[in-house]
Design an enzyme around this catalytic site. Sequence first.
Site, PDB file in Angstrom:
ATOM      1  N   ASP A  64      33.859  37.113  35.795  1.00  0.00           N
ATOM      2  CA  ASP A  64      34.528  36.137  34.933  1.00  0.00           C
ATOM      3  C   ASP A  64      34.792  34.785  35.591  1.00  0.00           C
ATOM      4  O   ASP A  64      34.997  33.789  34.910  1.00  0.00           O
ATOM      5  CB  ASP A  64      35.880  36.713  34.440  1.00  0.00           C
ATOM      6  CG  ASP A  64      36.768  37.181  35.581  1.00  0.00           C
ATOM      7  OD1 ASP A  64      36.348  37.090  36.743  1.00  0.00           O
ATOM      8  OD2 ASP A  64      37.883  37.659  35.308  1.00  0.00           O
ATOM      9  N   HIS A  65      34.764  34.736  36.920  1.00  0.00           N
ATOM     10  CA  HIS A  65      35.132  33.479  37.575  1.00  0.00           C
ATOM     11  C   HIS A  65      33.956  32.512  37.697  1.00  0.00           C
ATOM     12  O   HIS A  65      34.056  31.340  37.391  1.00  0.00           O
ATOM     13  CB  HIS A  65      35.680  33.762  38.979  1.00  0.00           C
ATOM     14  CG  HIS A  65      37.118  34.181  38.979  1.00  0.00           C
ATOM     15  ND1 HIS A  65      37.569  35.302  38.334  1.00  0.00           N
ATOM     16  CD2 HIS A  65      38.210  33.622  39.554  1.00  0.00           C
ATOM     17  CE1 HIS A  65      38.881  35.408  38.513  1.00  0.00           C
ATOM     18  NE2 HIS A  65      39.296  34.402  39.242  1.00  0.00           N
ATOM     19  N   ASP A 119      43.030  40.049  42.585  1.00  0.00           N
ATOM     20  CA  ASP A 119      43.352  38.817  41.883  1.00  0.00           C
ATOM     21  C   ASP A 119      44.867  38.782  41.693  1.00  0.00           C
ATOM     22  O   ASP A 119      45.465  39.777  41.268  1.00  0.00           O
ATOM     23  CB  ASP A 119      42.655  38.755  40.523  1.00  0.00           C
ATOM     24  CG  ASP A 119      42.740  37.350  39.972  1.00  0.00           C
ATOM     25  OD1 ASP A 119      41.760  36.594  40.112  1.00  0.00           O
ATOM     26  OD2 ASP A 119      43.801  36.988  39.436  1.00  0.00           O
ATOM     27  N   ARG A 379      48.303  27.537  36.989  1.00  0.00           N
ATOM     28  CA  ARG A 379      48.422  26.837  38.277  1.00  0.00           C
ATOM     29  C   ARG A 379      48.007  25.388  38.134  1.00  0.00           C
ATOM     30  O   ARG A 379      46.948  25.110  37.551  1.00  0.00           O
ATOM     31  CB  ARG A 379      47.534  27.510  39.336  1.00  0.00           C
ATOM     32  CG  ARG A 379      48.052  28.864  39.696  1.00  0.00           C
ATOM     33  CD  ARG A 379      47.302  29.545  40.803  1.00  0.00           C
ATOM     34  NE  ARG A 379      48.066  30.724  41.173  1.00  0.00           N
ATOM     35  CZ  ARG A 379      47.553  31.864  41.593  1.00  0.00           C
ATOM     36  NH1 ARG A 379      46.248  31.987  41.735  1.00  0.00           N
ATOM     37  NH2 ARG A 379      48.332  32.880  41.893  1.00  0.00           N
ATOM     38  N   SER A 535      46.780  32.321  44.987  1.00  0.00           N
ATOM     39  CA  SER A 535      45.676  33.271  44.839  1.00  0.00           C
ATOM     40  C   SER A 535      45.670  34.364  45.908  1.00  0.00           C
ATOM     41  O   SER A 535      46.152  34.178  47.017  1.00  0.00           O
ATOM     42  CB  SER A 535      44.371  32.479  44.919  1.00  0.00           C
ATOM     43  OG  SER A 535      43.335  33.262  45.433  1.00  0.00           O
ATOM     44  N   ARG A 537      42.973  35.442  47.249  1.00  0.00           N
ATOM     45  CA  ARG A 537      41.683  35.374  47.948  1.00  0.00           C
ATOM     46  C   ARG A 537      41.839  35.641  49.448  1.00  0.00           C
ATOM     47  O   ARG A 537      42.511  34.910  50.162  1.00  0.00           O
ATOM     48  CB  ARG A 537      40.989  34.030  47.676  1.00  0.00           C
ATOM     49  CG  ARG A 537      41.742  32.820  48.124  1.00  0.00           C
ATOM     50  CD  ARG A 537      41.107  31.542  47.579  1.00  0.00           C
ATOM     51  NE  ARG A 537      41.375  31.364  46.150  1.00  0.00           N
ATOM     52  CZ  ARG A 537      41.508  30.195  45.544  1.00  0.00           C
ATOM     53  NH1 ARG A 537      41.375  29.072  46.214  1.00  0.00           N
ATOM     54  NH2 ARG A 537      41.756  30.114  44.257  1.00  0.00           N
TER      55      ARG A 537
HETATM   56  C1  MIC Z   1      43.101  32.106  41.016  1.00  0.00           C
HETATM   57  O1  MIC Z   1      43.593  32.027  39.904  1.00  0.00           O
HETATM   58  O2  MIC Z   1      43.451  31.375  41.958  1.00  0.00           O
HETATM   59  C2  MIC Z   1      42.024  33.132  41.261  1.00  0.00           C
HETATM   60  C3  MIC Z   1      40.758  32.395  41.411  1.00  0.00           C
HETATM   61  O3  MIC Z   1      41.914  33.962  40.139  1.00  0.00           O
HETATM   62  C4  MIC Z   1      42.401  33.935  42.488  1.00  0.00           C
HETATM   63  C5  MIC Z   1      41.359  34.816  42.988  1.00  0.00           C
HETATM   64  C6  MIC Z   1      40.296  34.116  43.762  1.00  0.00           C
HETATM   65  O4  MIC Z   1      40.589  33.192  44.520  1.00  0.00           O
HETATM   66  O5  MIC Z   1      39.145  34.520  43.622  1.00  0.00           O
HETATM   67  C7  MIC Z   1      43.685  34.757  42.366  1.00  0.00           C
HETATM   68  O6  MIC Z   1      44.535  34.413  41.571  1.00  0.00           O
HETATM   69  O7  MIC Z   1      43.895  35.698  43.133  1.00  0.00           O
HETATM   70 FE1  SF4 Z   2      40.813  33.317  36.206  1.00  0.00          FE
HETATM   71 FE2  SF4 Z   2      42.669  33.121  38.118  1.00  0.00          FE
HETATM   72 FE3  SF4 Z   2      42.504  31.306  36.150  1.00  0.00          FE
HETATM   73 FE4  SF4 Z   2      43.329  33.741  35.605  1.00  0.00          FE
HETATM   74  S1  SF4 Z   2      44.359  32.274  36.938  1.00  0.00           S
HETATM   75  S2  SF4 Z   2      41.882  32.549  34.406  1.00  0.00           S
HETATM   76  S3  SF4 Z   2      42.095  34.979  36.965  1.00  0.00           S
HETATM   77  S4  SF4 Z   2      40.992  31.685  37.728  1.00  0.00           S
END
Ligand code: MIC
Ligand code: SF4
Length: 644
Positions: A64-65, A119, A379, A535, A537
């Site tokens: 999905d990303h 995530d 975010r 995140s 990550r």
């Molecule tokens: C995000 O919203 O920052 C992400 C991308 O979903 C991350 C995961 C990632 O960095 O792949 C998260 O929230 O953990």
């Molecule tokens: Fe995707 Fe992270 Fe954004 Fe949610 S917050 S939509 S999981 S990138």
Amino acid sequence: MGYTIAQKIIKNHLVCGEMTVGKEIGLKIDQTLTQDATGTMAYLQFEAMGIDRVKTELSVAYIDHNTLPAGFENADDHRYIQTVTKKHGIRFSRPGNGICHQVHLERFAKPCKTLIGSDSHTPTAGGIGMLGMGAGGLDVAVAMGGGTYYITMPKMIKVNLVGKLSDYVGAKDVILEVLRILGVKGGVGAIVEYGGEGVKTLSVPQRATITNMGAELGATSSIFPSDEVTREFLKAEGREEDYIELSSDQDAVFDAEYTIDLSALKPLAACPHSPDNVKAVAELSGMPIHQVCIGSCTNSSMQDMLTVAAMLKGKTVHPSVSLSISPGSKQVYTMLAECGALADLINAGARILECACGPCIGMGFSPQSAGVSLRTFNRNFLARSGTADAQVYLVSPETAAASAIAGVFTDPTTLGNAPCVKMPKAFKINDNLIEMPVKAEDMDSVTVERGPNIKPIPVGKAPDKNLQCELILKVGDDITTDHIMPAGTKVLPYRSNVPKLSEFCFTVCDKDFPERAKKKGGGVILGGANYGQGSSREHAALVPLYLGIKAVVAKSFARIHVANLINFGIVPMTLVNPEDYENFNEGDCLEIQGFAEAVAGKDEATLVNKTNGKSATLKLTLSSRQREILLAGGRLNYTKQEKK
Ligand code: MIC
Ligand code: SF4
């Protein structure tokens, strides 16, 4: 003494430790999820553990990303995830099926169960009464192999909801109010439970909006009771049999309680560049805007989309605004198409994107220079949108739609009565984009496909006896993992290529950092409070490891990041005296005498600044298990040693 909802679930899943706040506990994990940007690493680590089949009740891999590859890298990663999951017993949600948290809520989340996901927004499942927690990919890999998941026993915060939301005030405004009260550090070390009469007035997707953004409080998780509303939702998803009633005991004890009167809430917005920088939309009204993005795992449910469609019907998006809409899942998208609401959105000038994370993670739709972007996301960290000087505001779908039409920040409650949005009694169920794995006996028939972008994972080393190195970077409070390891179109394709990723590490704060770190062979990083928020990550630990970072000293750390640092053998230490932060500067020569000895068993160590003669006492808040992991140079080495 009675139990809270989370304590009940923890008690039922406790593998080791005592349920005493602040102590390490081990939990049995029922379900796991991964997404593609963290999934490749998680499955590489799962393979490295040498376990044939997952041992959870259910594990799902979502794509999905990173869904619109500009080169072969993502496509290769997707193929790797598709084949590795097929072999090892994991379901595969194909690109186009939707955002992991939205799809998981619709199809798999269950009250009373535990879920970890690679995530940070995995607590979305708390909307259905499930204990969902964000974790690093390695922790998810271990849980898939049947291993225990360790957390610090959280304290319990209760938010009592009373009254009922007024017209044009949404669930997003509830969580923005919680963020206004508690701030981005306010949930650290806690689980937030929602209760009170007001809960009944909120649907499961609304509850999930609230638990989703509990991640922005730094909370371990957020959770709602499972009640008749939950039953109705599960029934509409054709899985009423998953319903179990769940509420906290009358005499449950909370460490802190807050009350929010839903009836008194007004539309709110989180201003740049932090989700807790909350103001009333009324205060911002009239400010010209350039972009509106509706969607993300926070606000992309059928209810959100129908509300927006009803507001846009027969109107035209203001000429100075570009509006994107990403429905959260194939289920939502199909139903929007079938009921005609999609046509209302298209007619109004909305630019419809596929059901994926999209602009939320900077995958396209970056705002214009210094552009004001209103997003229903979770975010608004500096530069996350892909435009360094963009001004991103987090708002409800109601505020987003009203402002998109007006071209200026608009308080939707000034529009009169809200349109009446009727939710369908049953959702459209079609899991045709969820691929099932092969049976255990057929696993040898599957060949795992690996593209050239998949590079080896760096592995840590045991700590030096005495640590002597340079303070290679000093940063301030609330540093996010987006600062440490940015995402977006340029960087995300390299999530399985750590050497390439390292070129982007910390460049949001200091563009010379990667070069300097390479030249000097690494060193120590000094951070402020809440270091590593955001995140999950694990690349924010893996890449610093690759660049030679041995330890991070900070005023305090965020939960998931500190676990990731330990997993990869980077020692996290806090300043006993936060004021000592001022006595250390970039480029200073540092020494920690007896570093390895401290990691092995001491609670404190002394950090000496050899450049100016000052020193500071450091605290090591580590369980004995975490000390062993660090002494082994990280979790992969530790697991291998355990197996011998
Ligand atoms: C995000 O919203 O920052 C992400 C991308 O979903 C991350 C995961 C990632 O960095 O792949 C998260 O929230 O953990
Ligand atoms: Fe995707 Fe992270 Fe954004 Fe949610 S917050 S939509 S999981 S990138």
